[in-house]
Design a protein around this motif. Sequence first.
Motif, PDB file in Angstrom:
ATOM      1  N   UNK A   1       1.116  -1.323  -0.001  1.00  0.00           N
ATOM      2  CA  UNK A   1      -0.079  -0.054   0.059  1.00  0.00           C
ATOM      3  C   UNK A   1       0.943   1.274  -0.130  1.00  0.00           C
ATOM      4  N   UNK A   2       1.839   1.299   0.934  1.00  0.00           N
ATOM      5  CA  UNK A   2       2.731   2.548   0.825  1.00  0.00           C
ATOM      6  C   UNK A   2       3.319   2.776  -0.399  1.00  0.00           C
ATOM      7  N   UNK A   3       4.047   1.626  -0.792  1.00  0.00           N
ATOM      8  CA  UNK A   3       4.517   2.010  -2.291  1.00  0.00           C
ATOM      9  C   UNK A   3       3.708   2.465  -3.271  1.00  0.00           C
ATOM     10  N   UNK A   4       2.382   1.999  -3.312  1.00  0.00           N
ATOM     11  CA  UNK A   4       1.479   2.618  -4.347  1.00  0.00           C
ATOM     12  C   UNK A   4       1.332   3.754  -3.844  1.00  0.00           C
ATOM     13  N   UNK A   5       1.283   4.120  -2.505  1.00  0.00           N
ATOM     14  CA  UNK A   5       1.081   5.694  -2.302  1.00  0.00           C
ATOM     15  C   UNK A   5       2.290   6.727  -2.663  1.00  0.00           C
ATOM     16  N   UNK A   6       3.472   6.184  -2.615  1.00  0.00           N
ATOM     17  CA  UNK A   6       4.440   6.666  -3.140  1.00  0.00           C
ATOM     18  C   UNK A   6       4.735   6.915  -4.797  1.00  0.00           C
ATOM     19  N   UNK A   7       4.168   5.971  -5.457  1.00  0.00           N
ATOM     20  CA  UNK A   7       4.158   6.269  -6.744  1.00  0.00           C
ATOM     21  C   UNK A   7       3.035   6.988  -7.423  1.00  0.00           C
ATOM     22  N   UNK A   8       1.922   7.042  -6.649  1.00  0.00           N
ATOM     23  CA  UNK A   8       1.009   7.937  -6.833  1.00  0.00           C
ATOM     24  C   UNK A   8       1.112   9.564  -6.529  1.00  0.00           C
ATOM     25  N   UNK A   9       1.998   9.387  -5.489  1.00  0.00           N
ATOM     26  CA  UNK A   9       2.514  10.858  -5.119  1.00  0.00           C
ATOM     27  C   UNK A   9       3.589  11.541  -6.303  1.00  0.00           C
ATOM     28  N   UNK A  10       4.508  10.366  -6.726  1.00  0.00           N
ATOM     29  CA  UNK A  10       5.420  10.992  -7.643  1.00  0.00           C
ATOM     30  C   UNK A  10       4.927  11.101  -8.996  1.00  0.00           C
ATOM     31  N   UNK A  11       3.718  10.538  -9.314  1.00  0.00           N
ATOM     32  CA  UNK A  11       3.468  10.286 -10.840  1.00  0.00           C
ATOM     33  C   UNK A  11       2.116  10.956 -10.862  1.00  0.00           C
ATOM     34  N   UNK A  12       1.725  12.226 -10.732  1.00  0.00           N
ATOM     35  CA  UNK A  12       0.678  12.955 -10.697  1.00  0.00           C
ATOM     36  C   UNK A  12      -0.012  12.849 -11.907  1.00  0.00           C
ATOM     37  N   UNK A  13       0.541  12.722 -13.259  1.00  0.00           N
ATOM     38  CA  UNK A  13      -0.162  12.655 -14.491  1.00  0.00           C
ATOM     39  C   UNK A  13      -0.860  11.409 -14.671  1.00  0.00           C
ATOM     40  N   UNK A  14      -0.874  10.402 -13.731  1.00  0.00           N
ATOM     41  CA  UNK A  14      -1.602   9.244 -13.707  1.00  0.00           C
ATOM     42  C   UNK A  14      -2.641   9.343 -12.861  1.00  0.00           C
ATOM     43  N   UNK A  15      -2.683  10.463 -11.936  1.00  0.00           N
ATOM     44  CA  UNK A  15      -3.752  10.618 -11.131  1.00  0.00           C
ATOM     45  C   UNK A  15      -4.470  11.663 -11.321  1.00  0.00           C
ATOM     46  N   UNK A  16      -5.791  11.819 -11.591  1.00  0.00           N
ATOM     47  CA  UNK A  16      -6.620  12.763 -11.955  1.00  0.00           C
ATOM     48  C   UNK A  16      -6.624  13.789 -10.567  1.00  0.00           C
ATOM     49  N   UNK A  17      -6.685  13.442  -9.507  1.00  0.00           N
ATOM     50  CA  UNK A  17      -6.706  14.123  -8.424  1.00  0.00           C
ATOM     51  C   UNK A  17      -5.630  14.957  -8.162  1.00  0.00           C
ATOM     52  N   UNK A  18      -4.516  14.733  -8.686  1.00  0.00           N
ATOM     53  CA  UNK A  18      -3.262  15.468  -8.621  1.00  0.00           C
ATOM     54  C   UNK A  18      -2.787  16.408  -9.620  1.00  0.00           C
ATOM     55  N   UNK A  19      -3.572  16.124 -10.768  1.00  0.00           N
ATOM     56  CA  UNK A  19      -3.154  17.014 -12.122  1.00  0.00           C
ATOM     57  C   UNK A  19      -3.352  18.565 -11.790  1.00  0.00           C
ATOM     58  N   UNK A  20      -2.778  19.373 -12.487  1.00  0.00           N
ATOM     59  CA  UNK A  20      -2.828  20.819 -11.867  1.00  0.00           C
ATOM     60  C   UNK A  20      -4.046  20.936 -12.943  1.00  0.00           C
ATOM     61  N   UNK A  21      -5.266  21.595 -12.141  1.00  0.00           N
ATOM     62  CA  UNK A  21      -6.184  22.057 -13.087  1.00  0.00           C
ATOM     63  C   UNK A  21      -5.959  23.419 -13.458  1.00  0.00           C
ATOM     64  N   UNK A  22      -6.433  23.730 -14.690  1.00  0.00           N
ATOM     65  CA  UNK A  22      -6.071  25.171 -14.974  1.00  0.00           C
ATOM     66  C   UNK A  22      -7.189  26.027 -14.456  1.00  0.00           C
ATOM     67  N   UNK A  23      -6.691  27.310 -14.099  1.00  0.00           N
ATOM     68  CA  UNK A  23      -7.651  28.153 -13.327  1.00  0.00           C
ATOM     69  C   UNK A  23      -8.239  29.048 -14.613  1.00  0.00           C
ATOM     70  N   UNK A  24      -9.553  29.502 -14.141  1.00  0.00           N
ATOM     71  CA  UNK A  24     -10.052  30.400 -15.368  1.00  0.00           C
ATOM     72  C   UNK A  24      -9.266  31.814 -15.095  1.00  0.00           C
ATOM     73  N   UNK A  25      -9.045  32.359 -16.330  1.00  0.00           N
ATOM     74  CA  UNK A  25      -8.540  33.734 -16.512  1.00  0.00           C
ATOM     75  C   UNK A  25      -9.286  34.756 -15.679  1.00  0.00           C
ATOM     76  N   UNK A  26      -8.674  35.673 -14.858  1.00  0.00           N
ATOM     77  CA  UNK A  26      -9.467  36.610 -14.277  1.00  0.00           C
ATOM     78  C   UNK A  26      -9.751  37.910 -15.258  1.00  0.00           C
ATOM     79  N   UNK A  27     -10.848  38.314 -15.020  1.00  0.00           N
ATOM     80  CA  UNK A  27     -11.200  39.550 -16.190  1.00  0.00           C
ATOM     81  C   UNK A  27     -10.572  40.721 -15.462  1.00  0.00           C
ATOM     82  N   UNK A  28      -9.914  41.490 -16.269  1.00  0.00           N
ATOM     83  CA  UNK A  28      -9.294  42.761 -15.712  1.00  0.00           C
ATOM     84  C   UNK A  28     -10.417  43.960 -16.045  1.00  0.00           C
ATOM     85  N   UNK A  29     -10.215  44.772 -14.931  1.00  0.00           N
ATOM     86  CA  UNK A  29     -11.305  46.005 -15.158  1.00  0.00           C
ATOM     87  C   UNK A  29     -10.852  46.978 -15.784  1.00  0.00           C
TER      88      UNK A  29
END
Length: 125
Positions: free
Chosen positions: A97-125
């Motif tokens: 289990x712990x090796x699986x956790x290490x692999x998940x932590x080190x490979x975010x591209x294979x884990x949807x929850x760890x991928x960077x989610x693009x933030x919507x652009x903030x509209x300037x005034x």
Amino acid sequence: MSAVTDPATVAECLRVGAGFSQGDRNWLVEQFSTLDARLAGFHADATELEIMVKDRAARGQKVTLECWLSGGEKIVTTSSEEDLHAAVMDVRDDLRRRIDDVKTRNEPRHNRNLREVPQPAVAEE
């Protein structure tokens, strides 16, 4: 992880420590063979496993399995099961289990929850 040229295996990386004899090593390698698939993502020359038992066959025996993975990660699992076979299986399953956790932590591209989610652009005034 990228392809590893010399993947780690239990047979290659396991050392028996206090409480176990070299005669126990083959039995332990057989019991831990299911870890080979998880260790395959790490380099054999930088991966180590060591199993020890304190007060073997006594009521308060404690089995400890230490794992050093390439990249400096150290995992320690312990079991206080009274039956030696049950304790060995307990530390093996916890390490898996712990090796699986290490692999998940080190490979975010294979884990949807760890991928960077693009933030919507903030509209300037």
